[in-house]
Design a protein around this motif. Structure first.
Motif, PDB file in Angstrom:
ATOM      1  N   GLU A 143     -17.756  18.961  -9.540  1.00  8.20           N
ATOM      2  CA  GLU A 143     -17.972  17.748 -10.333  1.00  8.20           C
ATOM      3  C   GLU A 143     -19.382  17.728 -10.907  1.00  8.20           C
ATOM      4  N   ALA A 144     -20.356  18.159 -10.108  1.00  7.90           N
ATOM      5  CA  ALA A 144     -21.739  18.189 -10.575  1.00  7.90           C
ATOM      6  C   ALA A 144     -21.917  19.223 -11.684  1.00  7.90           C
ATOM      7  N   VAL A 145     -21.234  20.363 -11.558  1.00 10.31           N
ATOM      8  CA  VAL A 145     -21.315  21.409 -12.582  1.00 10.31           C
ATOM      9  C   VAL A 145     -20.810  20.867 -13.916  1.00 10.31           C
ATOM     10  N   ILE A 146     -19.696  20.142 -13.900  1.00  4.83           N
ATOM     11  CA  ILE A 146     -19.144  19.574 -15.134  1.00  4.83           C
ATOM     12  C   ILE A 146     -20.135  18.605 -15.767  1.00  4.83           C
ATOM     13  N   LYS A 147     -20.782  17.781 -14.965  1.00  2.00           N
ATOM     14  CA  LYS A 147     -21.785  16.839 -15.496  1.00  2.00           C
ATOM     15  C   LYS A 147     -22.938  17.590 -16.151  1.00  2.00           C
ATOM     16  N   ALA A 148     -23.393  18.659 -15.491  1.00  3.18           N
ATOM     17  CA  ALA A 148     -24.506  19.435 -16.033  1.00  3.18           C
ATOM     18  C   ALA A 148     -24.114  20.117 -17.339  1.00  3.18           C
ATOM     19  N   LEU A 149     -22.900  20.635 -17.397  1.00  8.11           N
ATOM     20  CA  LEU A 149     -22.453  21.309 -18.614  1.00  8.11           C
ATOM     21  C   LEU A 149     -22.209  20.317 -19.741  1.00  8.11           C
ATOM     22  N   ASN A 150     -21.741  19.130 -19.406  1.00  6.95           N
ATOM     23  CA  ASN A 150     -21.549  18.089 -20.413  1.00  6.95           C
ATOM     24  C   ASN A 150     -22.843  17.794 -21.153  1.00  6.95           C
TER      25      ASN A 150
END
Length: 274
Positions: free
Chosen positions: A33-40
């Motif tokens: 979930e954190a990876v998706i936020k960072a990539l967003n």
């Protein structure tokens, strides 16, 4: 995926304030979930559909972005773990562990100097026989090492002298004196250059059918545990900037490092050309 790679990503996410959990090298739901936020937050740097890639590929993309931020070549940012990403990952690990990026080892090619005209170790090894005599029966001369050595396979045993072929003794003595003057006793021990793996050994090459340079007592092994036969520069400890003077000193006298020349057997240095 490598646990260390996941740790690098998790530590980055924690620095961003996106990941609350302590990094553990395990890519659980919180990490994804954190990876998706960072990539967003960096969609302008991603290819179309990147956020819909597999979880592992998204983690790889973020690792690539971390490398990019450190001016490490990693293009393209595509989430695939190929040779470029592997090199970028290794550079990140070096940066984290050593505080600097690894040196450009291809810019430091082994020297071609051969002031003593050491013979070539090729084919039938006739040049070796003509120059050094028959393998297994070298004229041994003992050279005193200016720093205390320990046998690599039994570190309780101290070694003060190295038995080598008489024709290489003066060269070896000069090398050891110069190295000791540069590093000093404490630094040589810290670098594990006090761990001696031997010189004379009347045997064939490991993995080969011809005589080892050790059979003429014109090769030495150093810190074999951390520089094993099949290890390349990605694992061998003797491929580091701290050892530059070490290798340059050997090469100035015409000795050859198999590690620097062939990228295997980094423990081994010999008074014989390849």
């Amino acid at each position: 995926m490598l646990k260390r790679a996941i740790l690098i990503v998790q530590n980055h996410l924690k620095t961003l304030g996106i990941l609350v959990l302590n990094p553990d090298g395990i890519a659980g739901s919180a990490t994804h979930e954190a990876v998706i936020k960072a990539l967003n937050a960096r969609q302008n740097e991603l290819s179309a559909g990147a956020l819909n890639f597999s979880q592992e590929r998204r983690i790889t993309i973020l690792l690539q972005l971390i490398a990019k931020d450190k001016n490490i070549d990693v293009a393209p940012i595509d989430g695939y773990w190929g040779p470029v990403t592997q090199n970028a990952y290794e550079s990140l690990v070096h940066l984290i562990d050593q505080g600097s990026l690894p040196p450009n080892w291809r810019d430091d090619e082994p020297s071609d100097a051969n002031p003593h005209v050491w013979p070539r170790d090729r084919g039938s090894q006739q040049e070796m026989r003509d120059f050094y005599g028959q393998p297994g029966k070298p004229p041994i001369k003992h050279v005193t090492c200016p720093w205390t050595l320990r046998l690599a396979w039994d570190t309780n045993v101290r070694v003060s002298r190295i038995g080598c072929h008489a024709k290489v003794a003066d060269s070896l003595e000069n090398i050891l004196q110069r190295i000791h003057a540069h590093y000093g006793e404490a630094e040589l021990k810290r670098l594990r250059l006090d761990l001696f793996g031997g010189c004379f050994n009347p045997r064939k090459k490991r993995g080969g059918s011809t005589w080892s340079a050790h059979a003429w007592a014109v090769a030495l092994d150093w810190d074999p545990t951390h520089n094993q036969l099949n290890w390349g520069r990605d694992r061998a400890s003797l491929d580091a900037a701290s050892y530059d003077f070490w290798w340059h000193t050997w090469e100035a006298e015409g000795w050859v490092s198999l590690g620097r020349s062939r990228n295997y057997d980094w423990m081994h240095v010999q008074a014989a050309r390849l």
